[in-house]
Design an enzyme around this catalytic site. Structure first.
Site, PDB file in Angstrom:
ATOM      1  N   LYS A 114       0.876  -1.169   0.000  1.00 36.42           N
ATOM      2  CA  LYS A 114       0.000   0.000   0.000  1.00 36.42           C
ATOM      3  C   LYS A 114       0.921   1.229   0.000  1.00 36.42           C
ATOM      4  O   LYS A 114       1.790   1.342   0.862  1.00 36.42           O
ATOM      5  CB  LYS A 114      -0.899   0.003   1.233  1.00 36.42           C
ATOM      6  CG  LYS A 114      -1.978   1.081   1.224  1.00 36.42           C
ATOM      7  CD  LYS A 114      -2.906   0.899   2.432  1.00 36.42           C
ATOM      8  CE  LYS A 114      -4.055   1.892   2.409  1.00 36.42           C
ATOM      9  NZ  LYS A 114      -4.974   1.701   3.555  1.00 36.42           N
ATOM     10  N   ASP A 126      -2.057   9.684  -6.449  1.00 38.05           N
ATOM     11  CA  ASP A 126      -0.596   9.694  -6.547  1.00 38.05           C
ATOM     12  C   ASP A 126       0.024   8.345  -6.215  1.00 38.05           C
ATOM     13  O   ASP A 126       1.242   8.177  -6.286  1.00 38.05           O
ATOM     14  CB  ASP A 126      -0.005  10.798  -5.666  1.00 38.05           C
ATOM     15  CG  ASP A 126      -0.337  10.629  -4.180  1.00 38.05           C
ATOM     16  OD1 ASP A 126      -0.822   9.550  -3.789  1.00 38.05           O
ATOM     17  OD2 ASP A 126      -0.103  11.590  -3.413  1.00 38.05           O
ATOM     18  N   ARG A 187     -10.210 -10.753  -4.163  1.00 39.14           N
ATOM     19  CA  ARG A 187     -11.376 -10.057  -3.632  1.00 39.14           C
ATOM     20  C   ARG A 187     -12.646 -10.478  -4.366  1.00 39.14           C
ATOM     21  O   ARG A 187     -12.589 -10.940  -5.511  1.00 39.14           O
ATOM     22  CB  ARG A 187     -11.208  -8.541  -3.808  1.00 39.14           C
ATOM     23  CG  ARG A 187      -9.864  -7.983  -3.375  1.00 39.14           C
ATOM     24  CD  ARG A 187      -9.551  -6.687  -4.106  1.00 39.14           C
ATOM     25  NE  ARG A 187      -8.179  -6.240  -3.882  1.00 39.14           N
ATOM     26  CZ  ARG A 187      -7.843  -5.234  -3.092  1.00 39.14           C
ATOM     27  NH1 ARG A 187      -8.771  -4.556  -2.461  1.00 39.14           N
ATOM     28  NH2 ARG A 187      -6.592  -4.894  -2.936  1.00 39.14           N
ATOM     29  N   ASP A 255     -14.967  -4.669  -2.991  1.00 40.17           N
ATOM     30  CA  ASP A 255     -13.555  -4.793  -3.347  1.00 40.17           C
ATOM     31  C   ASP A 255     -12.668  -4.862  -2.116  1.00 40.17           C
ATOM     32  O   ASP A 255     -11.454  -5.058  -2.241  1.00 40.17           O
ATOM     33  CB  ASP A 255     -13.115  -3.628  -4.248  1.00 40.17           C
ATOM     34  CG  ASP A 255     -13.308  -2.274  -3.580  1.00 40.17           C
ATOM     35  OD1 ASP A 255     -14.451  -1.952  -3.240  1.00 40.17           O
ATOM     36  OD2 ASP A 255     -12.313  -1.542  -3.411  1.00 40.17           O
TER      37      ASP A 255
END
Length: 460
Positions: A114, A126, A187, A255
């Site tokens: 992450k 970003d 997922r 998700d």
């Protein structure tokens, strides 16, 4: 070669799916890589605890490939419902799958990221993670693991030296990259994407992949129904574990639901101070869709989206029948989860559920702090300070034998909580003084609580 133990067992099973399921990507080149947290307890389970800090940073800050697993990171493709609105424009937008390996129990594990940079699914983002977001995820996962919730684990946090602008917190703010250890990141939204494109062949392939690699079963003629049955079982247990922990995930979109029933991706999470069903974690959840008391409903709704997706390769009737079992499974799971947190042994379904049904209205009506109650009642005996309002609870507790005693030193102190004021204070120490001691002290305290909760009575 990095310092790997014999427990290191690399895998590349994701390649069974083929390149229609992911996109090769490159990690961001960060200005700095300052190691702030490494989870050696988790690392030992996959043979990576022997890495020296420089090696750790090279792999989890610079993303040099680990031996014999993925040679390049992969951004996974998926869709999903976000607050019940279908979104086909998502995917791994600031993370990727970095490596796969087996743990000591033989489970397939993923190392995912992450804040590792932009991907084809970043849209206008970003691809970065705030340092505060990484610290919060460490605190969430450590607390949930200690409280018996199936969860991803915060494996590594490295500060990356960029100043990020964010609209919902003071900016510029510090940046970081987080690595998670998970029992897969497949997922429900991955199935939704394939159903959206009416790709029955890929749905069948993904179903088989999950059954073989995540559940250890060979897919048969009833593979879609079998998968849904397993996911409904695991997600019902997840919802129950959230409730017993007093935890509010905040964003239970499809998700964000893993097909192994393992919780992950912690953004606006909170622990509920008292048993308040309307308590929410996300400031943008204006309708309370994912409020504390609505989490079982939300998880069930997400499981329904898996069933809808599998309808492309299966008949509706068996899928509907399986979905209808969610409520019963949840009721049994929440009894088990609460009994475990109380340090009691399950007795029979009727008696166990009666205990839960007795506790919940009193806990809510008296506004007793959740963590205080479970701490005081561990082992099944309430202190005298709990008055007449608790008489029925006291009797219900007495009907169950203890599964654990209070001999661990944790029980001689005060309950360990993870409420928002303390989370903010831990972050303030880092933001204002670069003082990481409160974070590490809190992780140690949480792990001591986990040891006390899991402790078994001596053999007779």
């Amino acid at each position: 070669m990095p310092s790997l133990s014999q427990a290191y067992r690399p895998e590349t099973t994701i390649f069974e799916l083929g390149d229609a399921f992911y996109d090769p990507v490159t990690a961001a080149d960060f200005p700095e890589t300052i190691l702030r947290f490494r989870n050696d307890r988790a690392a030992a389970e996959v043979g990576l605890d022997g890495l020296v800090d420089d090696e750790w940073i090279a792999h989890f800050g610079r993303f040099q490939p680990l031996p014999d697993t993925l040679t390049q990171p992969l951004a996974l493709r998926y869709h999903g419902h976000q607050f019940r609105v279908y979104n086909p424009d998502i995917g791994d937008g600031r993370g990727f799958l970095f490596a796969q390996m087996r743990d000591g129990a033989g489970r397939l594990m993923d190392l995912g990221t992450k804040g590792s940079g932009q991907t084809p699914y970043s849209r206008f983002g970003d691809g970065r993670l705030t340092l505060k977001g990484g610290v919060r995820e460490i605190l969430a996962t450590e607390m949930l693991e200690a409280l018996g919730v199936p969860t991803s684990r915060s494996f590594s946090l490295i500060e990356t030296g960029e100043a990020l602008e964010r609209g919902d917190e003071p900016s510029p703010t510090r940046s970081a990259v987080l690595v998670r250890l998970s029992h897969s990141h497949i997922r429900i939204g991955m199935f939704q994407r394939l159903a959206y494109f009416r790709d029955a062949e890929s749905l069948t392939k993904l179903t088989g992949y999950v059954l073989r690699n995540l559940y250890g079963e060979q897919p048969g003629d009833d593979a879609p129904a079998r998968l849904l049955d397993l996911v409904v079982e695991r997600t019902a247990k997840l919802a129950a574990a959230y409730m017993a922990a007093g935890f509010v995930h905040g964003v239970l979109n499809s998700d964000n639901i893993n097909v192994t029933g393992e919780s992950f991706d912690y953004g606006p999470w909170r622990f509920n101070p008292t048993w308040d069903p309307a308590f929410t974690a996300a400031y943008f959840d204006h309708q309370g869709l994912y409020a504390f008391g609505r989490q079982p409903e939300a998880v069930h709704w997400d499981a329904m989206q898996l069933a809808v997706s599998l309808r492309a390769i299966a008949e509706a009737e068996p899928l509907i029948a399986i979905l209808d079992t969610f409520g019963e499974r949840y009721q049994g799971a929440v009894s088990d989860a609460i009994l475990w947190r109380l340090g009691l042994t399950p007795r029979d379904p009727s008696t166990d559920r009666q205990l839960v049904q007795t506790i919940e209205p009193v806990l809510r009506g008296t506004a007793t702090p959740i963590d205080r109650f479970f701490f005081d009642a561990f082992g099944g005996v309430l202190p005298d300070s709990y008055g007449e309002a608790w008489s029925d609870v006291r009797a219900a507790l007495a009907a169950h034998a203890p599964r654990a005693d209070r001999s661990h030193p944790y029980w001689s102190g005060e309950p360990c909580s993870m409420l928002i004021d303390e989370v903010e204070a831990i972050w303030a120490a880092i933001a204002e003084r670069n003082d990481w001691a409160p974070l590490h002290a809190k992780v140690d305290a949480v792990r001591r609580m986990g040891e006390a909760l899991a402790k078994r009575p001596p053999s007779r």
